[in-house]
Design a protein around this motif. Structure first.
Motif, PDB file in Angstrom:
ATOM      1  N   LEU A  17      67.707  46.316  14.859  1.00 32.18           N
ATOM      2  CA  LEU A  17      66.488  45.586  15.726  1.00 32.18           C
ATOM      3  C   LEU A  17      65.790  45.610  17.002  1.00 32.18           C
ATOM      4  CD1 LEU A  17      68.395  42.667  14.567  1.00 32.18           C
ATOM      5  CD2 LEU A  17      66.398  43.415  13.452  1.00 32.18           C
ATOM      6  N   GLN A  23      62.298  45.697  15.628  1.00 34.94           N
ATOM      7  CA  GLN A  23      62.051  43.860  16.279  1.00 34.94           C
ATOM      8  C   GLN A  23      63.181  43.441  17.180  1.00 34.94           C
ATOM      9  OE1 GLN A  23      62.205  40.445  12.646  1.00 34.94           O
ATOM     10  NE2 GLN A  23      60.850  42.611  11.474  1.00 34.94           N
ATOM     11  N   THR A  72      64.286  39.424  17.800  1.00 36.12           N
ATOM     12  CA  THR A  72      64.966  39.119  16.808  1.00 36.12           C
ATOM     13  C   THR A  72      66.323  39.884  17.284  1.00 36.12           C
ATOM     14  OG1 THR A  72      62.932  39.066  14.663  1.00 36.12           O
ATOM     15  CG2 THR A  72      65.642  38.853  14.305  1.00 36.12           C
ATOM     16  N   VAL A 106      69.981  34.422  12.859  1.00 36.14           N
ATOM     17  CA  VAL A 106      68.438  34.700  12.694  1.00 36.14           C
ATOM     18  C   VAL A 106      69.702  35.928  11.101  1.00 36.14           C
ATOM     19  CG1 VAL A 106      66.671  34.512  14.426  1.00 36.14           C
ATOM     20  CG2 VAL A 106      68.459  36.022  14.930  1.00 36.14           C
ATOM     21  N   ALA A 166      67.914  39.571  10.539  1.00 35.69           N
ATOM     22  CA  ALA A 166      68.131  40.843  10.580  1.00 35.69           C
ATOM     23  C   ALA A 166      68.888  41.945   9.922  1.00 35.69           C
ATOM     24  CB  ALA A 166      69.782  40.590  11.883  1.00 35.69           C
TER      25      ALA A 166
END
Length: 426
Positions: free
Chosen positions: A256, A260, A263, A273, A277
């Motif tokens: 992550l 992202q 996130t 999340v 994930a």
């Protein structure tokens, strides 16, 4: 280009945070950085201190955010390195590369009177390159055990209850079937058949044995593969957590952080999340192993070079250093036209490279020197201080790893240039 800054002592850091009207946390883009920022965010939330957490992919990105104007009662905490911006730069900095930033954050959180989440902290320790429970993290492990949050069991450290899904997409190990869910299922078919939640200790033990044999017995495996798979076996399971093991949680945080980070920040702060994930983590692992399967390689004295068309360069570098490289240091270079899993769609026209090493030698000076050599430097003025910057090249450093991002449109940089420059600096 100094990445040292002026780091405030712990007592002053505690005082600054306790009196802050607003706190900005600027974190390094790795699992250790995410865990550290999540621990700080939770402590700030508990004290009702307004805060913002962002993730900077490179030293330059974090420096730019540190440089932004602040109000009188605003405090900035940098997790990782950032260039000094002014002589009065009093940011709080958790910047050690020989110790997980998570442990620095734990110390600071405790000084603030908060209790750190031991599972998140241990995942950060693992992501930072240390063993859970080793050295300074021993009390975190004991705390988690006393609270019933951890239990040691046979098997492999993965984030999912389904071991097939877990080992297929893990970047903590490398076997002939890695990245291919169907091939992994076939490899484990004699052991995993039916409900993964029904697996007992013997089944987990058999899975661990099969995975270890395949990882160590692969044609390309080096001696380091045995040590690497050893660290992934007999994991600390987390029966009450959304992720199955501490090591698996660390693997998700790493994915992550580089794909992202928003996130990842939400996850480290405790938001729900988890399913998203896991989707990101699966794609990250699949792309890393796919890139490695189609890679070209070259061996030099002390350096193993891997060329990929596209893929998450840092994940590939870490996998190769841990399991595939006959040399202690690995350089992965990607100059694909499509954005890799480490980049966003706006990053077209940029090349990437990553370094990973099994040695304890710090890579900061190497990465800074490589960045300087790849691009001409220019001087910019911010207030009364001069800040040197490398035009078109950005870099980052972490525990036994480094990252480079460079402009292919405006710089005469190719794989051979990167290789020659890195070899000169190692």
């Amino acid at each position: 280009m100094s990445t040292e800054g002026r780091v405030v002592e712990p007592a002053a850091a505690t005082s600054a945070l306790e009196s802050a009207g607003f706190v900005r946390v600027v974190a390094r883009a790795d699992g250790d950085g995410l865990a550290a920022s999540g621990l700080l965010a939770s402590a700030l939330a508990a004290s009702e201190t307004p805060f913002q957490v962002t993730v900077g992919r490179t030293v330059a990105e974090r420096t730019e955010r540190v440089r932004e104007p602040t109000s009188q009662d605003e405090v900035t905490v940098v997790v990782g390195t950032a260039d000094a911006t002014t002589a009065e730069d009093d940011r709080l900095q958790l910047a050690a590369t020989d110790r997980p930033a998570t442990l620095e954050a734990v110390d600071l959180v405790r000084e603030l009177g908060s209790t750190p989440d031991p599972v998140l902290a241990l995942a950060g320790v693992v992501a930072g390159g240390s063993e859970p429970g080793a050295g300074e993290s021993e009390w975190l492990l004991e705390t988690a055990r006393e609270r019933g949050l951890l239990e040691r069991r046979p098997g492999v450290a993965v984030p999912t209850a389904d071991p097939v899904d877990g080992v297929a997409h893990s970047t903590r190990l490398c076997a002939p079937w890695s990245g291919d869910l169907d091939a992994t299922r076939e490899a484990l078919s004699d052991v995993v058949d039916g409900d993964p939640d029904a697996l007992d200790a013997d089944a987990h033990r058999a899975i661990g044995s099969l995975v270890a044999l395949d990882a160590v017995g692969a044609d390309e495996a080096t001696d380091a593969a045995a040590e690497t798979i050893g660290r992934a076996l007999r994991p600390y399971a987390t029966p009450e957590h959304a992720f199955a093991t501490v090591g698996g949680f660390a693997d998700v945080l790493e994915a992550l952080a580089r794909t992202q980070p928003g996130t990842g920040t939400a996850l480290a702060m405790g938001h729900d999340v988890h399913e998203l994930a896991l989707e990101v983590w699966r794609e990250y692992g699949r792309r890393a192993h796919d890139a490695l399967a189609g890679a070209s390689t070259g061996r030099y004295d002390g350096l193993f070079v891997v060329g990929i068309d596209d893929g998450p360069v840092e994940a590939v570098a870490q996998v190769v250093a841990a399991s595939r490289s006959p040399e202690p240091t690995v350089l992965v270079v990607s100059e694909g036209d499509d954005p890799s899993s480490d980049r966003t769609g706006s990053d077209g026209g940029r090349g990437e490279a990553a370094i990973a090493t099994r040695e304890a030698t710090p890579l900061g000076a190497t990465l800074e020197g490589v960045a300087r050599e790849l691009a001409a430097t220019e001087s910019t003025t911010d207030g009364d201080d001069d800040l040197e910057a490398t035009a078109g090249v950005e870099y980052d450093i972490g525990h036994r790893r480094g990252y480079l991002r460079y402009d292919l449109d405006n710089l005469d940089v190719d794989e051979s240039t990167i290789i020659a420059t890195v070899r000169e600096r190692l």
